[in-house]
Structure formats: structure tokens, C-alpha cells
Design a protein around this motif. Structure first.
Motif, PDB file in Angstrom:
ATOM      1  N   ILE A   1      -1.528  30.107  -0.802  1.00 55.32           N
ATOM      2  CA  ILE A   1      -0.451  29.204  -0.349  1.00 55.32           C
ATOM      3  C   ILE A   1      -0.761  28.311   0.606  1.00 55.32           C
ATOM      4  O   ILE A   1      -1.587  28.754   1.638  1.00 55.32           O
ATOM      5  N   PRO A   2      -0.299  27.228   0.418  1.00 54.91           N
ATOM      6  CA  PRO A   2      -0.758  25.807   1.629  1.00 54.91           C
ATOM      7  C   PRO A   2      -0.025  26.246   2.870  1.00 54.91           C
ATOM      8  O   PRO A   2       1.042  25.695   2.920  1.00 54.91           O
ATOM      9  N   LEU A   3      -0.531  26.964   3.718  1.00 56.76           N
ATOM     10  CA  LEU A   3      -0.091  27.264   5.062  1.00 56.76           C
ATOM     11  C   LEU A   3       0.371  26.136   5.811  1.00 56.76           C
ATOM     12  O   LEU A   3       1.393  26.170   6.493  1.00 56.76           O
ATOM     13  N   ASN A   4      -0.677  25.277   5.885  1.00 55.18           N
ATOM     14  CA  ASN A   4      -0.434  23.930   6.860  1.00 55.18           C
ATOM     15  C   ASN A   4       1.098  23.129   6.208  1.00 55.18           C
ATOM     16  O   ASN A   4       1.827  22.974   6.997  1.00 55.18           O
ATOM     17  N   LEU A   5       0.973  23.184   5.054  1.00 55.10           N
ATOM     18  CA  LEU A   5       2.221  22.317   4.477  1.00 55.10           C
ATOM     19  C   LEU A   5       3.441  23.167   4.516  1.00 55.10           C
ATOM     20  O   LEU A   5       4.513  22.745   4.954  1.00 55.10           O
ATOM     21  N   LEU A   6       3.371  24.525   4.161  1.00 55.08           N
ATOM     22  CA  LEU A   6       4.554  25.095   4.425  1.00 55.08           C
ATOM     23  C   LEU A   6       5.013  25.339   5.908  1.00 55.08           C
ATOM     24  O   LEU A   6       6.262  25.331   6.155  1.00 55.08           O
ATOM     25  N   LYS A   7       4.113  25.496   6.716  1.00 54.17           N
ATOM     26  CA  LYS A   7       4.527  25.332   8.182  1.00 54.17           C
ATOM     27  C   LYS A   7       5.254  24.035   8.624  1.00 54.17           C
ATOM     28  O   LYS A   7       6.233  24.205   9.434  1.00 54.17           O
ATOM     29  N   LYS A   8       4.646  22.798   8.002  1.00 55.15           N
ATOM     30  CA  LYS A   8       5.134  21.560   8.245  1.00 55.15           C
ATOM     31  C   LYS A   8       6.578  21.427   7.846  1.00 55.15           C
ATOM     32  O   LYS A   8       7.716  21.324   8.366  1.00 55.15           O
ATOM     33  N   VAL A   9       6.995  22.270   6.563  1.00 56.65           N
ATOM     34  CA  VAL A   9       8.270  21.978   5.966  1.00 56.65           C
ATOM     35  C   VAL A   9       9.151  23.039   6.624  1.00 56.65           C
ATOM     36  O   VAL A   9      10.468  22.505   6.901  1.00 56.65           O
ATOM     37  N   LEU A  10       8.852  24.288   7.104  1.00 61.11           N
ATOM     38  CA  LEU A  10       9.574  25.110   7.631  1.00 61.11           C
ATOM     39  C   LEU A  10       9.774  24.679   9.135  1.00 61.11           C
ATOM     40  O   LEU A  10      10.928  24.822   9.533  1.00 61.11           O
ATOM     41  N   ASN A  11       9.119  24.049   9.747  1.00 59.93           N
ATOM     42  CA  ASN A  11       9.448  23.134  11.053  1.00 59.93           C
ATOM     43  C   ASN A  11      10.282  22.376  10.928  1.00 59.93           C
ATOM     44  O   ASN A  11      11.437  22.240  11.882  1.00 59.93           O
ATOM     45  N   GLU A  12      10.351  21.251   9.726  1.00 59.95           N
ATOM     46  CA  GLU A  12      11.267  20.317   9.473  1.00 59.95           C
ATOM     47  C   GLU A  12      12.856  21.064   9.379  1.00 59.95           C
ATOM     48  O   GLU A  12      13.737  20.564   9.711  1.00 59.95           O
ATOM     49  N   ALA A  13      12.722  21.890   8.646  1.00 64.18           N
ATOM     50  CA  ALA A  13      13.989  22.883   8.195  1.00 64.18           C
ATOM     51  C   ALA A  13      14.389  23.478   9.446  1.00 64.18           C
ATOM     52  O   ALA A  13      15.950  23.388   9.801  1.00 64.18           O
ATOM     53  N   LEU A  14      13.567  24.225  10.341  1.00 62.16           N
ATOM     54  CA  LEU A  14      14.057  24.865  11.413  1.00 62.16           C
ATOM     55  C   LEU A  14      14.584  23.814  12.474  1.00 62.16           C
ATOM     56  O   LEU A  14      15.721  23.990  13.240  1.00 62.16           O
ATOM     57  N   ALA A  15      14.168  22.601  12.517  1.00 58.29           N
ATOM     58  CA  ALA A  15      14.493  21.351  13.228  1.00 58.29           C
ATOM     59  C   ALA A  15      16.117  21.038  12.983  1.00 58.29           C
ATOM     60  O   ALA A  15      16.636  20.524  13.959  1.00 58.29           O
ATOM     61  N   LEU A  16      16.453  21.008  11.881  1.00 55.84           N
ATOM     62  CA  LEU A  16      17.789  20.490  11.473  1.00 55.84           C
ATOM     63  C   LEU A  16      18.568  21.648  12.070  1.00 55.84           C
ATOM     64  O   LEU A  16      19.699  21.439  12.355  1.00 55.84           O
ATOM     65  N   ARG A  17      18.452  22.883  12.532  1.00 56.94           N
ATOM     66  CA  ARG A  17      19.435  23.881  12.828  1.00 56.94           C
ATOM     67  C   ARG A  17      19.097  24.164  14.356  1.00 56.94           C
ATOM     68  O   ARG A  17      20.047  24.887  14.814  1.00 56.94           O
ATOM     69  N   SER A  18      18.299  23.249  14.900  1.00 59.26           N
ATOM     70  CA  SER A  18      18.256  23.540  16.531  1.00 59.26           C
ATOM     71  C   SER A  18      19.258  22.496  17.219  1.00 59.26           C
ATOM     72  O   SER A  18      19.787  21.769  16.558  1.00 59.26           O
TER      73      SER A  18
END
Length: 116
Positions: free
Chosen positions: A99-116
Motif C-alpha cells: 500500500i503506498p502509505l505516503n500517497l495515502l497519507k497525503k490524500v487522507l490529509n487533503e480529505a480531512l482538511a476539507l472537514r476541519s
């Protein structure tokens, strides 16, 4: 939430998808303290503070797992695929590779930022 339905969903998958999806489940469940997992629309959905955040499913053509982001239409990461979806975008994961963890973390951070 039916814990048994969620568990059965993962356990009924064949390898390598089972291992990949179980890993994604763990990553998503632990990416934020307010993430909860629910059984919705006959698939595992992840909620953030009570609102739909993302879900796990498999691509019809490749059978590769993917994470569908409910706010994907507002996300800009180049690895996300919109296809013919109006609101959501997906991140395909190849179950035969790590699993590309670095990519996944970047995408998750972007998704989480939309909810903050």
C-alpha cells in the motif's frame, strides 16, 4: 452498525484483496480519533464526526480495492479518479503491491482538511 456484516465482508474476500482491504480498514480507522466504521449501502463506510467520509469497495473491471471519498469532487490530488461520478473520487490500490502509505497519507490529509 452490524459488526458481523462488516467482518463478514472482509473475511469473504479472497486474497490478495482480503489482506489489502483489512490493511486499508486499519489505516482508515486509525487516521483520525473521530473516525467510526458503519455498514451502509452493503459496504463498509467510514464516518468522520458522524458524517460520511469514505468507503471501501472494488473496481468492477480490475477487482482492485479502492477508497471512495465522499467529498472527492472537492479534492485535487492527481491520483484520485472521478470517472463518471458526480460527487466522489476514488483512490485505486493495487492489492499485489505494498500500500503506498505516503500517497495515502497525503490524500487522507487533503480529505480531512476539507472537514476541519
Amino acid at each position: 452498525m452490524s459488526r458481523q456484516e462488516i467482518d463478514n465482508f472482509y473475511l469473504n474476500l479472497s486474497e490478495p484483496n482480503r489482506g489489502c482491504m483489512l490493511s486499508l480498514r486499519s489505516i482508515l480507522s486509525n487516521c483520525h480519533p473521530d473516525i467510526t466504521q458503519e455498514w451502509k449501502y452493503r459496504l463498509p463506510f467510514f464516518y468522520l464526526k458522524g458524517k460520511m467520509f469514505c468507503y471501501l469497495w472494488m473496481d468492477k473491471k480490475t477487482t482492485h480495492p479502492y477508497i471512495g471519498f465522499t467529498d472527492g469532487g472537492q479534492m485535487e490530488h492527481p491520483s484520485l479518479i472521478q470517472g463518471d461520478r458526480k460527487r466522489m473520487k476514488i483512490l485505486l490500490i493495487d492489492p499485489n503491491n505494498d500500500i503506498p502509505l505516503n500517497l495515502l497519507k497525503k490524500v487522507l490529509n487533503e480529505a480531512l482538511a476539507l472537514r476541519s
